[in-house]
Design an enzyme around this catalytic site. Structure first.
Site, PDB file in Angstrom:
ATOM      1  N   HIS A 176       0.794  -1.212   0.000  1.00 24.05           N
ATOM      2  CA  HIS A 176       0.000   0.000   0.000  1.00 24.05           C
ATOM      3  C   HIS A 176       0.835   1.274   0.000  1.00 24.05           C
ATOM      4  O   HIS A 176       0.559   2.218  -0.730  1.00 24.05           O
ATOM      5  CB  HIS A 176      -0.891  -0.027   1.234  1.00 24.05           C
ATOM      6  CG  HIS A 176      -2.281   0.317   0.893  1.00 24.05           C
ATOM      7  ND1 HIS A 176      -3.117  -0.572   0.264  1.00 24.05           N
ATOM      8  CD2 HIS A 176      -2.960   1.459   1.027  1.00 24.05           C
ATOM      9  CE1 HIS A 176      -4.260   0.020   0.043  1.00 24.05           C
ATOM     10  NE2 HIS A 176      -4.195   1.250   0.506  1.00 24.05           N
ATOM     11  N   ARG A 198     -10.152   4.166  -4.388  1.00 24.61           N
ATOM     12  CA  ARG A 198      -9.950   3.208  -3.283  1.00 24.61           C
ATOM     13  C   ARG A 198     -10.690   3.739  -2.070  1.00 24.61           C
ATOM     14  O   ARG A 198     -10.135   4.469  -1.266  1.00 24.61           O
ATOM     15  CB  ARG A 198      -8.463   3.052  -2.971  1.00 24.61           C
ATOM     16  CG  ARG A 198      -7.685   2.266  -3.996  1.00 24.61           C
ATOM     17  CD  ARG A 198      -6.284   1.931  -3.487  1.00 24.61           C
ATOM     18  NE  ARG A 198      -5.653   0.917  -4.300  1.00 24.61           N
ATOM     19  CZ  ARG A 198      -4.898   1.170  -5.368  1.00 24.61           C
ATOM     20  NH1 ARG A 198      -4.674   2.403  -5.745  1.00 24.61           N
ATOM     21  NH2 ARG A 198      -4.369   0.173  -6.054  1.00 24.61           N
ATOM     22  N   ARG A 222     -14.903   1.900  -6.108  1.00 21.36           N
ATOM     23  CA  ARG A 222     -14.835   0.504  -5.688  1.00 21.36           C
ATOM     24  C   ARG A 222     -15.485   0.372  -4.311  1.00 21.36           C
ATOM     25  O   ARG A 222     -15.259   1.206  -3.438  1.00 21.36           O
ATOM     26  CB  ARG A 222     -13.375   0.062  -5.615  1.00 21.36           C
ATOM     27  CG  ARG A 222     -13.246  -1.355  -5.081  1.00 21.36           C
ATOM     28  CD  ARG A 222     -11.856  -1.889  -5.242  1.00 21.36           C
ATOM     29  NE  ARG A 222     -10.924  -1.259  -4.325  1.00 21.36           N
ATOM     30  CZ  ARG A 222      -9.618  -1.511  -4.334  1.00 21.36           C
ATOM     31  NH1 ARG A 222      -9.118  -2.337  -5.232  1.00 21.36           N
ATOM     32  NH2 ARG A 222      -8.818  -0.935  -3.477  1.00 21.36           N
ATOM     33  N   GLU A 246      -9.494 -10.276 -10.156  1.00 24.26           N
ATOM     34  CA  GLU A 246      -8.306 -10.249  -9.295  1.00 24.26           C
ATOM     35  C   GLU A 246      -7.847 -11.632  -8.871  1.00 24.26           C
ATOM     36  O   GLU A 246      -6.772 -11.782  -8.311  1.00 24.26           O
ATOM     37  CB  GLU A 246      -8.594  -9.451  -8.015  1.00 24.26           C
ATOM     38  CG  GLU A 246      -9.028  -8.033  -8.271  1.00 24.26           C
ATOM     39  CD  GLU A 246      -8.976  -7.194  -7.024  1.00 24.26           C
ATOM     40  OE1 GLU A 246      -7.976  -6.507  -6.809  1.00 24.26           O
ATOM     41  OE2 GLU A 246      -9.956  -7.231  -6.246  1.00 24.26           O
ATOM     42  N   ASN A 294      -2.603  -6.125  -9.576  1.00 24.43           N
ATOM     43  CA  ASN A 294      -1.743  -6.296  -8.387  1.00 24.43           C
ATOM     44  C   ASN A 294      -2.101  -7.593  -7.679  1.00 24.43           C
ATOM     45  O   ASN A 294      -1.241  -8.399  -7.343  1.00 24.43           O
ATOM     46  CB  ASN A 294      -1.923  -5.141  -7.402  1.00 24.43           C
ATOM     47  CG  ASN A 294      -1.736  -3.794  -8.054  1.00 24.43           C
ATOM     48  OD1 ASN A 294      -1.075  -3.698  -9.081  1.00 24.43           O
ATOM     49  ND2 ASN A 294      -2.318  -2.760  -7.481  1.00 24.43           N
ATOM     50  N   ASP A 295      -3.395  -7.779  -7.446  1.00 24.70           N
ATOM     51  CA  ASP A 295      -3.808  -9.010  -6.786  1.00 24.70           C
ATOM     52  C   ASP A 295      -3.774 -10.189  -7.739  1.00 24.70           C
ATOM     53  O   ASP A 295      -3.401 -11.286  -7.352  1.00 24.70           O
ATOM     54  CB  ASP A 295      -5.221  -8.845  -6.201  1.00 24.70           C
ATOM     55  CG  ASP A 295      -5.151  -8.172  -4.847  1.00 24.70           C
ATOM     56  OD1 ASP A 295      -4.312  -8.591  -4.032  1.00 24.70           O
ATOM     57  OD2 ASP A 295      -5.910  -7.222  -4.605  1.00 24.70           O
ATOM     58  N   ARG A 320       2.256 -10.103  -2.286  1.00 23.16           N
ATOM     59  CA  ARG A 320       2.702  -8.826  -2.848  1.00 23.16           C
ATOM     60  C   ARG A 320       3.455  -7.964  -1.845  1.00 23.16           C
ATOM     61  O   ARG A 320       4.074  -6.973  -2.208  1.00 23.16           O
ATOM     62  CB  ARG A 320       1.512  -8.057  -3.459  1.00 23.16           C
ATOM     63  CG  ARG A 320       0.427  -7.727  -2.461  1.00 23.16           C
ATOM     64  CD  ARG A 320      -0.850  -7.284  -3.167  1.00 23.16           C
ATOM     65  NE  ARG A 320      -0.964  -5.839  -3.274  1.00 23.16           N
ATOM     66  CZ  ARG A 320      -2.071  -5.212  -3.664  1.00 23.16           C
ATOM     67  NH1 ARG A 320      -3.148  -5.900  -3.999  1.00 23.16           N
ATOM     68  NH2 ARG A 320      -2.111  -3.910  -3.735  1.00 23.16           N
ATOM     69  N   CYS A 376      -6.784  -1.592 -13.675  1.00 15.55           N
ATOM     70  CA  CYS A 376      -6.419  -0.532 -12.736  1.00 15.55           C
ATOM     71  C   CYS A 376      -5.315  -0.968 -11.789  1.00 15.55           C
ATOM     72  O   CYS A 376      -5.073  -0.345 -10.773  1.00 15.55           O
ATOM     73  CB  CYS A 376      -7.631  -0.047 -11.961  1.00 15.55           C
ATOM     74  SG  CYS A 376      -8.533  -1.372 -11.171  1.00 15.55           S
TER      75      CYS A 376
END
Ligand code: PEP
Ligand code: MG
Length: 757
Positions: free
Chosen positions: A363, A470, A506, A605, A628-629, A639, A676
């Site tokens: 993050h 987010r 989201r 994801e 990312n996921d 990650r 994204c």
């Protein structure tokens, strides 16, 4: 054995210097195994030789003097094989080398184990004994375990030059280079400021002070404040607690007597340690004493010592925090750097970030990118205690940290920074130009948003919409769930600022590494646990409040509201979420507001969603890949874990195949497909993704202008050709090389990061 092992590791950790740590180690091992000799040989990479670094039982005059060639003797054989060698009589072995100086000849039994860190042999730990015998399996296992635990300490020492200093006596100061992974691109030069989590004694760094008087004063004030607190609590409970419970407060006050804990801490401060470090050392020692006590009552008192230590620490940190000084060009360095720590520092002072933990997709790295601050993550070997106030270069392109850079290196970096600044200024001219390839294909470039401040940054850089809001970020800054109205206002601010552009919100994505202090989720395996949509479907009240707030925020606006669902792994979740959103919409309409039905989309994801992409697309208005996921779950690579950061690759063929399949599946159902994840904001990613047909690339505001430049200088035909070639390759390293060369050949070398020489 476990007790002995722990004791050795503790003794080593308490040693004042690296040299002392090695000396303590050889003595402890010799005692624990009852051998006559214990030695450590460390590899000096600058000379490619072993150094006789520490010893108990042989000729001590040669410590730090005597060296061996890297392939010499039994020690060389242990390193070569990277395996233990256990011999009944070493003198019979063909590789035994007779070294008259150090006096090994009377010792027959030999056990050598390699010290290995990240696949590299750093040295060899040896025990020897007069008697002819093979060391038994448990002794061998003991030494192997110990060597594995010591590897980090030795890797630190090798990186800081302390291994070399064992011979020369000087720790070389210039150009100490530590590796991590790039967390946020760019280069920063500045002054190191060490940060650590508050109210955690273990996290307090050792730090020398040159203002002993002031540290003593700060400490005395803190102790007095804790004494006053305890007296107050004691009086408060005076009437309601039985006498023996009240006696506990007296025990606390006794522990705070000048002759007890505070006396020991003051002694440490007088030796030059800052107050927090001195407190940590003393509390640790006391805790160890209590742990060793047989009497269970006394053993329990350890908890009181810890509690007292924490109380004093909180006051010490409080006084520090109030006058924490951040120099111009602060490089924030910490074991863990949290978003909260970033919030504590004035943004104009923050030049760079280095975190020992975490990885490129943690993050805080994502936040650093959206702030445009270079960051290196997972730089495990940076010695926090030794870099404070030093000049540091953060190379966020290459994931490198250089402490005490030489003038030559600084000049090279300054040149790279100047080139970069020139490029950024040039990119500003693209702001109002369309993101269109040279052969006329339009690509939508949207932003990922979360922090306050992001709105202006995004609009200034020409964002055409929000591709990912987010929403957990506003949830994280509160001490309870935000109300519907509080949420509506935040969402409305974004929607009006972006009007009439589309805004993708989201739904709350907590769990995994994103926690809310007021809604703790404790799980053994959080990334495979209660995360994202799984939490909100189990709490429809939270989901309904949030989606109602989103729908209301869109009232009367022309901009399209798109609601996006995270962590979907099956169609039932989508159907349930859609039903709830429809209900929220209807309720808002019934309240008399003029609101449009929002679009609904699914984030892809997890691998299951890739294989079901068509079935999912059929049920919604759009798909958006959370790469990312998706990368983390496809490759089974956490990650946030620096140990496996080198395996985290979006250009892995499996991930690229999945990305292409999602685009095809969405289009087969006539639905737009976006992405994204951070991959969209990288030059390689952007080119491959447009070549695969992605309609929307959503990224942080910092990367947006550079990606627009890439797209405006690339043809769709060429991007498609690259995709076709890359999809035939089976090794990520080859794909990276290929993409790098292709971008250079296409005249886009400026976005391929260059290293200083
Ligand atoms: C993703 O997983 O790619 C994504 C965009 O979501 P986050 O990074 O917030 O998990
Ligand atoms: Mg995600």
């Amino acid at each position: 054995m476990l007790g002995a092992l722990r004791q050795i590791v503790n003794d080593v950790a308490d040693a004042g210097s690296f040299r002392e740590a090695l000396n303590v180690l050889v003595v402890d091992v010799q005692e624990a195994l009852g051998t006559e000799v214990c030695s450590i040989y460390l590899i000096n990479r600058a000379r490619d030789r072993f150094l006789f670094a520490a010893n108990e039982g042989l000729n001590q005059d040669y410590i730090g003097q005597f060296t061996l060639a890297i392939d010499e003797g039994l020690v060389g054989l242990v390193a070569e094989r990277a395996q233990p060698i256990n011999l009944k009589n070493a003198l019979d072995h063909p590789r035994f080398r007779y070294l008259p100086q150090i006096g090994e000849e009377p010792f027959h039994a030999f056990l050598g184990v390699p010290i290995i860190h990240h696949r590299n042999v750093l040295g060899v730990l040896v025990v020897q004994q007069r008697e002819e015998r093979r060391f038994d399996e448990s002794e061998e296992a003991f030494l192997v375990t110990l060597a594995a635990q010591l590897a980090t300490l030795i890797a630190h020492a090798a990186a800081t030059g302390e291994v070399v200093a064992l011979t020369s006596g000087d720790v070389p100061r210039e150009n100490q280079v530590y590796r991590g992974v790039g967390g946020s691109p760019g280069i920063a030069i500045g002054t190191a400021v060490i940060v650590h989590p508050l109210a955690d004694l273990n996290a307090v760094p050792e730090r020398e002070t040159d203002n002993i008087i002031q540290e003593l004063l700060i400490f005395d004030v803190a102790v007095e404040a804790v004494r006053a607190d305890i007296r107050r609590i004691s009086e408060q409970f005076g009437g309601s607690l039985p006498a023996e419970e009240l006696a506990l407060f007296d025990v606390y006050l006794h522990m705070l007597d000048d002759t007890a804990i505070p006396g020991d801490v003051r002694d440490r401060i007088r030796l030059g340690q800052w107050a927090q470090g001195a407190l940590k050392q003393v509390i640790r020692e006391h805790l160890r004493t209590f742990e060793q006590m047989e009497d269970p009552y006394l053993k329990e008192r350890g908890a009181d010592v810890k509690d007292l230590g924490l109380r004093v620490l909180v006051y010490l940190q409080d006084s520090r925090q109030k006058k924490q000084f951040f120099p111009e060009n602060t490089i924030l360095i910490g074991e863990d750097v949290t978003p909260g720590m970033l919030a504590n520092i004035p943004s104009e002072k923050l030049a760079g970030i280095v975190a020992l933990r975490g990885s490129g997709n943690s993050h805080v790295a994502i936040l650093a990118r959206s702030l445009g601050v270079p960051a290196v993550m997972g730089a495990l070997d940076v010695p926090l205690y030794a870099v404070e106030n030093s000049v540091v270069v953060v190379d966020g392109f290459y994931g490198e940290v250089n402490v005490h850079p030489s003038k030559r290196v600084l000049d090279q970096y300054r040149e790279l920074i100047a080139e970069e600044e020139e490029f950024v200024a040039e990119l500003e001219t693209l702001r109002d130009l369309p993101s269109e390839t040279t052969d006329g294909a339009r690509v939508r470039l949207w932003v990922n948003i979360g922090l306050a401040g992001d709105i202006t940054r995004s609009l200034d850089r020409g964002a055409e919409g929000i591709g990912l809001f987010r929403t957990e970020v506003p949830f994280m800054t509160k001490d309870r769930f935000p109300t519907e109205e509080e949420q509506r206002q935040i969402y409305r601010d974004h929607m009006t600022a972006f009007e009439p552009r589309p805004v993708t919100m989201r739904t709350l994505d907590i769990g995994g590494d994103k926690a809310l202090s007021y809604f703790p989720i404790e799980e053994d395996n959080p990334f495979l646990g209660w995360r994202g949509i799984r939490v909100t479907l189990d709490h429809p009240e939270i989901f309904l409040i949030q989606t109602r707030a989103m729908i209301k925020a869109n009232a009367g606006l022309r901009g399209l509201l798109r609601i996006m669902l995270p962590m979907i792994s099956g169609v039932a979740e989508v159907e349930e979420a859609t039903r709830l959103i429809m209900r929220a919409h209807q309720e808002v309409c019934e309240e008399g507001l003029d609101v449009k039905r929002p679009q609904i989309g699914v984030m892809i994801e997890v691998p299951a969603a890739v294989y079901q992409a068509r079935a999912l697309a059929r049920r919604v208005d759009f798909l958006a890949v959370g790469s990312n996921d998706l990368t983390q779950y496809m490759l089974a690579v956490d990650r946030n874990n620096p140990r496996v950061a080198n395996l985290y690759k979006e250009v892995h063929p499996a991930v690229l195949q999945a990305l292409r399949e999602v685009a095809q599946a969405g289009h087969a159902e006539g639905k737009p497909v976006g992405i994204c994840g951070e991959f969209a904001g990288t030059p390689f990613g952007a080119v491959l993704l447009i070549g695969m047909g992605y309609d929307v690339l959503s990224m942080n505001a910092t990367n947006l202008p550079r990606i627009k430049w890439v797209i405006r200088n690339m043809s769709m035909a060429r991007a498609r050709r690259m995709v076709a070639k890359v999809l035939k390759m089976d090794d990520p390293a080859r794909i990276e090389e290929f993409m790098q060369q292709e971008l250079i050949d296409a005249g886009l070398g400026r976005v391929v990061p260059r290293h200083h020489e």
